[in-house]
Design an enzyme around this catalytic site. Structure first.
Site, short mmCIF file in Angstrom:
data_model
loop_
_atom_site.label_atom_id
_atom_site.label_comp_id
_atom_site.label_asym_id
_atom_site.label_seq_id
_atom_site.Cartn_x
_atom_site.Cartn_y
_atom_site.Cartn_z
N GLU A 167 0.81 -1.22 0.00
CA GLU A 167 0.00 0.00 0.00
C GLU A 167 0.85 1.27 0.00
O GLU A 167 0.77 2.09 0.93
CB GLU A 167 -0.94 0.01 1.21
CG GLU A 167 -1.88 -1.18 1.27
CD GLU A 167 -2.97 -1.06 2.34
OE1 GLU A 167 -2.89 -0.14 3.18
OE2 GLU A 167 -3.89 -1.89 2.33
N GLU A 365 -4.82 -8.88 0.78
CA GLU A 365 -5.47 -8.55 2.06
C GLU A 365 -6.95 -8.34 1.80
O GLU A 365 -7.33 -7.66 0.84
CB GLU A 365 -4.94 -7.24 2.67
CG GLU A 365 -3.64 -7.35 3.38
CD GLU A 365 -3.16 -6.02 3.98
OE1 GLU A 365 -4.01 -5.20 4.41
OE2 GLU A 365 -1.94 -5.80 3.99
C1 BGP Z 1 -4.31 -2.35 5.93
C2 BGP Z 1 -2.82 -2.43 6.23
C3 BGP Z 1 -2.52 -3.35 7.36
C4 BGP Z 1 -3.55 -3.34 8.51
C5 BGP Z 1 -5.00 -3.24 8.03
C6 BGP Z 1 -6.03 -3.04 9.15
O1 BGP Z 1 -4.59 -1.24 5.14
O2 BGP Z 1 -2.06 -2.89 5.12
O3 BGP Z 1 -1.22 -3.06 7.79
O4 BGP Z 1 -3.20 -2.43 9.45
O5 BGP Z 1 -5.12 -2.20 7.08
O6 BGP Z 1 -6.10 -1.73 9.61
P1 BGP Z 1 -6.97 -1.24 10.86
O7 BGP Z 1 -6.54 -2.01 12.05
O8 BGP Z 1 -6.67 0.20 10.98
O9 BGP Z 1 -8.42 -1.48 10.58
#
Ligand code: BGP
Length: 460
Positions: A167, A365
Site C-alpha cells: 500500500e 489482504e
Molecule cells: C491495511 C494495512 C494493514 C492493517 C489493516 C487493518 O490497510 O495494510 O497493515 O493495518 O489495514 O487496519 P486497521 O486495524 O486500521 O483497521
C-alpha cells in the site's frame, strides 16, 4: 448449493507485516523506525497508548506460530522484512541477528510447505532514513534499492514471491496529505514528491531483482479501492474518475503499464502540483513493471460531485474535486464502521483483466476488523460467523471472476494472529487466531477452523 472449486494450487493463507507482528522493537540490534519514534514522542496518538514495542511476539515465538499456520491449512503466508532490523543504520552493515531470524522463519515455512511471500516495506521507514528526508530524498531511494538487493541476495534462493511495497499510497496520503501518520504533514506537493520517489524506489528494486536473474517473481501490493459514483450523471462520474486517478491509478498504471496516467499528470500540472522529475525517471519507471500484483481490498469508496464551491485560497487537496457519498441502505461492518461491498472485489479483478492485461494477481489482504471481539467468546473460542460470511461473500465473487477468466491466484486474509495496527493498536481484531493480550494465549477462531476445511478441499 453447488461446491465452488478453486483452481489447482490456489493460495490459501494470510498476511501480516514485520512491524505489526514481531515485537522486539529495539532488540538484537534493530534500530528505531518512525513508529517507534512517534510513539515515544506522542503515545496519545495510539489507541489505548499501546505502541510498536508490543506488537505481538513473532520474533520469539515464530516456531509455534508457524506450526499454528499449518494447523489452519495455510499453503502460503506473507510477512515483511524490517529494514531497521536488517540494516540498522540504513546503509551500512547487515545485522547478523536479523539474517538469522528471517532465515529461520523462511526455512521453517518451507519445512511446512508454506510458501513465503516476502514484502520489503510496510510503512516502516527507519528513523535514520527519515532524518535524511525519508521518501522526500533521492538518497533514501538509493539506500532502499541497496537494501532490496541485499534481501534478494540473502534469501532469494528460498523465496519465490517478492513484493517491494505494501500500500505505497498510504504513507503518502496519511503522512503528507491528511497528517494521520508520522511525519503528520499537510502538503500535497510534498506528498506528490514522496509518491514519485516511492515509485522510483520500487522501480530500482525491480531493476536490482532482474539483475540477479533469480528464479522467482517480483510484485507490489496495492490497495485498490474502487471509486463508485453516486449516479450516472457526468459530474458524479467525473468525480469518481478523479478519485480513481489519485488513489488507484497513481501507482497501478506505472507498475503495470510502465507510465503515469496522462490525465493525472495533466491535472497536477494544471494546479502546479507536479513533483520534480529527473530526465532518467521515465525510463526507470518503465523498468518497474511487475510480474505479479497483490490486491488489498476492504471497502468501496463512494463519491459524488463537489457540492459547494472550493475556497480558491485553500491548500490543494484531492477533496477539491469530490465529496464523499453515503449510499442509503449500504451494508455495514458495524464493528469497524466500514461498508461491506463484496462485488467490489469482482470489479477490481475485472478491471485488471480488461484494462491491465489480466496481470497475474491475488487478493493479498481482505478482512473484517472487529472492535471488542471478546464479546463473541463462547467456551474459550471466538465464534466469528460474521467473518466466515464476510470471507465467503468475497470468495463467491472471486470465484465468479476466475470463471470469467480473471487471473487471480490466491486469497490471503488480513491477518493470521490478531496483530497491532498502527494508530489503532489492537482495537480492531482481524485474525484467524485470537490473541489474549494479557496472557499472550492464542486460540483458533471458528473462522480458522473453517478456512482449514476450505484449504484442504480447495473450495467450499
Ligand atoms: C491495511 C494495512 C494493514 C492493517 C489493516 C487493518 O490497510 O495494510 O497493515 O493495518 O489495514 O487496519 P486497521 O486495524 O486500521 O483497521
Amino acid at each position: 448449493m453447488t461446491f465452488k472449486k478453486f483452481p489447482e494450487g490456489f493460495w490459501w493463507g494470510s498476511a501480516t507485516s514485520g512491524p505489526q507482528s514481531e515485537g522486539a522493537a529495539l532488540k538484537d540490534g534493530k534500530s528505531a523506525n518512525i513508529w517507534d519514534l512517534w510513539f515515544q514522542q506522542q503515545p496519545e496518538c495510539f489507541h489505548n497508548q499501546v505502541g510498536p514495542q508490543d506488537t505481538s511476539t513473532f520474533y520469539e515465538n515464530w516456531k509455534d506460530d508457524i506450526a499454528l499456520m499449518k494447523e489452519i491449512g495455510h499453503n502460503s503466508f506473507r510477512t515483511s522484512i524490517q529494514w531497521s532490523r536488517l540494516i540498522p543504520d540504513g546503509t551500512g552493515e547487515v545485522n547478523p541477528k536479523a539474517v538469522e531470524f528471517y532465515s529461520n522463519v523462511i526455512d521453517e515455512l518451507l519445512r511446512y510447505e508454506i510458501e513465503p511471500f516476502i514484502n520489503l516495506y510496510h510503512f516502516d521507514m527507519p528513523v535514520c532514513m527519515q532524518e535524511l528526508g525519508g521518501w522526500e530524498s533521492r538518497e533514501v531511494v538509493d539506500a532502499f534499492a541497496r537494501y532490496a538487493k541485499i534481501c534478494f541476495e540473502l534469501f532469494g534462493d528460498r523465496v519465490s514471491k517478492w513484493f517491494t511495497f505494501n500500500e505505497p499510497i498510504v504513507p503518502v496520503k496519511q503522512g503528507y496529505v491528511y497528517a494521520n501518520h508520522y511525519p503528520q504533514q499537510h502538503d500535497f506537493k510534498k506528498a506528490a514528491t514522496v509518491a514519485h520517489h516511492t515509485l522510483l524506489a520500487h522501480s530500482k528494486a525491480v531493476v536490482e531483482f532482474r539483475k540477479l536473474g533469480l528464479d522467482s517473481e517480483i510484485g507490489i501490493i496495492l490497495n485498490l479501492t474502487p471509486a463508485y459514483a453516486r449516479s450516472e450523471l457526468a459530474a458524479d462520474q467525473e468525480a469518481a474518475n478523479i478519485v480513481d486517478l489519485f488513489f488507484n491509478r497513481s501507482f497501478l498504471d506505472p507498475v503495470t503499464l510502465g507510465h503515469y496516467p496522462q490525465p493525472l499528470l495533466d491535472l497536477l500540472s494544471e494546479h502546479d502540483q507536479l513533483p520534480k522529475c529527473d530526465p532518467e525517471d521515465e525510463a526507470l519507471i518503465k523498468q518497474g513493471v511487475v510480474d505479479i500484483l497483490g490486491v488489498n481490498y476492504y471497502e468501496p469508496r463512494r463519491v459524488q460531485a463537489k457540492l459547494h464551491l472550493v475556497n480558491p485560497k485553500a491548500p490543494f487537496m484531492p477533496e477539491r474535486f469530490y465529496d464523499p457519498y453515503v449510499k442509503p441502505g449500504r451494508k455495514m461492518n458495524v464493528h469497524r464502521g466500514w461498508e461491506i461491498y463484496e462485488k467490489g472485489i469482482y470489479d477490481i479483478l475485472t478491471n485488471l483483466k480488461e484494462n491491465y492485461g489480466n496481470i497475474p494477481c491475488f487478493i493479498s489482504e481482505n478482512g473484517m476488523g472487529v472492535e471488542g471481539e471478546d464479546r463473541f467468546l463462547v467456551d474459550g473460542q471466538i465464534q466469528d460467523d460474521y467473518r466466515i460470511d464476510f470471507i465467503k461473500g468475497h470468495l463467491d465473487y472471486i470465484h465468479q471472476a476466475i470463471e470469467e477468466g480473471c487471473n487471480c491466484m490466491g486469497y490471503h486474509l488480513w491477518t493470521f494472529i490478531d496483530c497491532w495496527s498502527w494508530i489503532n493498536s489492537y482495537k480492531n481484531r482481524y485474525g484467524f487466531i485470537s490473541l489474549d493480550l494479557a496472557t499472550q494465549r492464542k486460540t483458533v477462531k471458528k473462522s480458522g477452523e473453517w478456512i482449514k476445511q476450505v484449504s484442504e478441499v480447495n473450495g467450499y
